[in-house]
Design a protein around this motif. Structure first.
Motif, PDB file in Angstrom:
ATOM      1  N   GLY A  68     -42.718  73.832  39.147  1.00 38.18           N
ATOM      2  CA  GLY A  68     -42.407  75.559  38.806  1.00 38.18           C
ATOM      3  C   GLY A  68     -42.496  76.074  40.160  1.00 38.18           C
ATOM      4  O   GLY A  68     -41.942  76.377  40.492  1.00 38.18           O
ATOM      5  N   PHE A  69     -44.124  75.487  40.699  1.00 38.42           N
ATOM      6  CA  PHE A  69     -43.934  75.342  41.740  1.00 38.42           C
ATOM      7  C   PHE A  69     -43.158  75.677  42.869  1.00 38.42           C
ATOM      8  O   PHE A  69     -42.476  75.947  44.260  1.00 38.42           O
ATOM      9  N   VAL A  70     -42.366  73.611  43.188  1.00 40.19           N
ATOM     10  CA  VAL A  70     -41.619  73.734  43.971  1.00 40.19           C
ATOM     11  C   VAL A  70     -40.508  74.733  44.064  1.00 40.19           C
ATOM     12  O   VAL A  70     -39.445  74.622  44.794  1.00 40.19           O
ATOM     13  N   TRP A  71     -39.631  74.584  42.016  1.00 40.05           N
ATOM     14  CA  TRP A  71     -38.922  75.695  42.244  1.00 40.05           C
ATOM     15  C   TRP A  71     -38.768  76.871  42.586  1.00 40.05           C
ATOM     16  O   TRP A  71     -37.756  77.004  43.308  1.00 40.05           O
ATOM     17  N   TRP A  72     -40.013  77.099  42.803  1.00 40.68           N
ATOM     18  CA  TRP A  72     -39.774  78.850  42.437  1.00 40.68           C
ATOM     19  C   TRP A  72     -39.810  79.059  44.963  1.00 40.68           C
ATOM     20  O   TRP A  72     -39.033  79.590  44.350  1.00 40.68           O
ATOM     21  N   LEU A  73     -40.568  78.049  45.244  1.00 44.16           N
ATOM     22  CA  LEU A  73     -40.656  78.125  46.264  1.00 44.16           C
ATOM     23  C   LEU A  73     -39.421  77.945  46.721  1.00 44.16           C
ATOM     24  O   LEU A  73     -39.432  78.549  48.426  1.00 44.16           O
ATOM     25  N   GLY A  74     -38.458  76.580  46.354  1.00 39.50           N
ATOM     26  CA  GLY A  74     -37.920  76.269  46.719  1.00 39.50           C
ATOM     27  C   GLY A  74     -36.283  78.017  47.259  1.00 39.50           C
ATOM     28  O   GLY A  74     -35.505  78.059  47.860  1.00 39.50           O
TER      29      GLY A  74
END
Length: 137
Positions: free
Chosen positions: A18-24
């Motif tokens: 979720g964090f990787v997607w959000w930051l991406g």
């Protein structure tokens, strides 16, 4: 011969999907080409298979294999390293980072807007010169 102008390629490495997607999404809005990954092995595989010219590596330094991954990706190029710091982390990072980003404690429009501004500044600074330190929380 100089390289043609292109969007910076950013690898984001963290075990929290979720964090990787959000930051991406935030790095994409800042004009970057983003490759999200969940661990060092996956990152090296993508970089090799896609023949990526990586400009920025955003990484959770607490993950296994990160120092070796950074060395491997830095062998032919010198990407900027951005360490993701957990707000409760008291340990010193095993990697040398050009900048740090503090993992947000909550999600929402205010957090996203603040991060977008910070990421845009970070990307701009990294394009022009090597930066000393940047922090975003």
């Amino acid at each position: 011969m100089t390289e043609p102008l292109r969007a910076p390629v950013v690898l984001i490495v963290d075990e929290d999907l979720g964090f990787v997607w959000w930051l991406g999404q935030i790095f994409s809005q800042a004009g970057c080409q983003v490759v999200p990954t969940l661990n060092s092995e996956q990152t090296l595989s993508f970089a090799r298979d896609l023949n990526l010219k990586v400009d920025i590596i955003v990484v959770n330094p607490e993950l296994a294999g990160i120092p070796d991954m950074i060395r491997a990706l830095s062998a032919s190029r010198s990407p900027k390293i951005v360490a993701i710091r957990n707000h409760d982390a008291s340990t010193r990072s095993a990697i040398k980072a050009d900048a740090t980003l503090e993992r947000p404690s909550g999600w929402g429009p205010v957090s996203e807007k603040e991060w977008l501004g910070c990421v845009r500044g970070l990307v701009k600074d990294m394009r022009v010169t090597s930066i000393e330190r940047a922090a975003c929380s």
